[in-house]
Design an enzyme around this catalytic site. Structure first.
Site, PDB file in Angstrom:
ATOM      1  N   LYS A 196      -9.954 -10.315   2.470  1.00 56.77           N
ATOM      2  CA  LYS A 196      -8.650  -9.642   2.422  1.00 56.77           C
ATOM      3  C   LYS A 196      -7.949  -9.892   3.744  1.00 56.77           C
ATOM      4  O   LYS A 196      -8.412  -9.490   4.807  1.00 56.77           O
ATOM      5  CB  LYS A 196      -8.821  -8.143   2.191  1.00 56.77           C
ATOM      6  CG  LYS A 196      -7.494  -7.380   2.132  1.00 56.77           C
ATOM      7  CD  LYS A 196      -7.739  -5.907   1.864  1.00 56.77           C
ATOM      8  CE  LYS A 196      -6.436  -5.114   1.840  1.00 56.77           C
ATOM      9  NZ  LYS A 196      -6.661  -3.690   1.571  1.00 56.77           N
ATOM     10  N   LYS A 249      -7.604 -11.934  -1.431  1.00 60.52           N
ATOM     11  CA  LYS A 249      -6.310 -11.249  -1.458  1.00 60.52           C
ATOM     12  C   LYS A 249      -5.531 -11.572  -0.185  1.00 60.52           C
ATOM     13  O   LYS A 249      -6.100 -11.470   0.900  1.00 60.52           O
ATOM     14  CB  LYS A 249      -6.537  -9.733  -1.561  1.00 60.52           C
ATOM     15  CG  LYS A 249      -5.254  -8.903  -1.590  1.00 60.52           C
ATOM     16  CD  LYS A 249      -5.574  -7.415  -1.610  1.00 60.52           C
ATOM     17  CE  LYS A 249      -4.275  -6.606  -1.612  1.00 60.52           C
ATOM     18  NZ  LYS A 249      -4.519  -5.154  -1.600  1.00 60.52           N
TER      19      LYS A 249
END
Length: 323
Positions: A196, A249
């Site tokens: 992320k 992400k």
């Protein structure tokens, strides 16, 4: 007659039937996960300014929403909660009657076959907006782990099928796995936000979830956008700690990372097409500057082609209808 080569690649592009027959990458409704923002209260349906067409919903309005999602064939939702009260340790994140815990019970009662994934983080619940416990102006990694484990456990006990830690604390997957197993919840899967990034694409989400940090930023725990080798280390660590699935992400700006993770690991791989990706396309479409359907399906295809098995997208409902 011109001396053309026998190999003519255009032969298989001549009609839609031919193109479909040899299509290498396919996006299916079953690949999609739809995010839901849940708030406390009753009869609340608040449109998110920076994400037109998306809403914060109170628990009593969830049945109609999830019934529609299930009828479209979307297999799962991922939940984000916005509590009425926040504090320094995000205590409402792991309260048995918290906004997400109640939402899980409602969804499972109405649509038991719909998979419920819960975002496990503290940023929506802390008064300072960071993803963990703050001590001396910084997020304390190890103090945060216990609270993340309590949060994941409370979600699983409420009926969640999958818990998804998004905080990027070191050791969080191990802490959550141990807590679940110790309470007889060995069958609850973990989808780790493994890679992320500290991305500028999260702005609309932070409005939607009211989770912007009140000081500083998240670069000391989310990943540097310049790094891909570090992403492989993060994924490897989460798998070693017990993650059943892993995630990259954002999606579109990190297609290269998705491909590298796919080529390196065999675990199911999710990609999160984040709020900024949605907002850019939606805004341009509303201005008539691009073909929304065409752009969205092309984006989803690119994410799948890069190697993702699962796509979390705010366009899931519209894509389900288009597909």
């Amino acid at each position: 007659m011109r001396n053309y080569p026998q190999l003519r690649l255009r032969r298989l592009r001549r009609s839609e039937a031919l193109r479909a027959l040899v299509r290498e990458t396919r996006v299916d409704v079953g690949d999609l996960i739809y995010p839901l923002f849940v708030v406390e209260g009753r009869q609340i349906k608040q449109e998110i300014n920076s994400m037109p067409g998306l809403y914060r919903l109170s628990n009593d309005l969830l049945p109609k929403e999830v019934e529609e999602i299930a009828k479209l064939g979307i297999p799962a939702v991922i939940l984000f909660g916005i509590p009425e009260e926040k504090d320094e340790t995000g205590s409402s994140a792991y309260h048995t009657k918290g906004v997400i815990q109640q939402a899980i019970r409602t969804i499972k009662k109405v649509t038991p076959g719909l998979l419920v994934i819960t975002d496990v983080c503290l940023c929506e619940y802390t008064s300072h907006g960071h993803c963990g416990v703050v001590a001396d102006g910084a997020v304390d990694n190890d103090e945060t782990l216990e609270l993340l484990a309590k949060t994941a456990l409370s979600h699983a006990e409420a009926g969640a099928d999958i818990v998804a830690p998004s905080d990027m604390m070191d050791g969080r997957v191990k802490a959550i796995r141990q807590a679940l197993d110790a309470h007889g919840l060995q069958n609850i899967a973990i989808l780790a936000y493994a890679a992320k990034y500290a991305s500028a694409f999260y702005g609309p989400f932070r409005e939607a979830a009211e989770s912007a940090p009140q000081f500083g930023d998240r670069r000391s725990y989310q990943m540097d956008p310049s790094n891909w080798r570090e992403a492989l280390r993060e994924v490897e660590q989460d798998i070693a700690e017990g993650a059943d699935m892993v995630m990259v992400k954002p999606a579109l700006p990190y297609l290269d990372v998705i491909r590298k993770v796919r080529d390196t690991f065999n675990h199911p791989l999710a990609a999160y097409s984040v709020s900024g990706e949605y907002a850019m396309v939606k805004a341009a479409a509303q201005q008539g500057w691009l073909d929304e359907k065409g752009i969205v399906l092309e984006m989803l295809t690119s994410i799948k082609r890069a190697g993702a098995d699962i796509i979390i997208t705010y366009y899931a409902k519209e894509a389900a209808r288009w597909l």
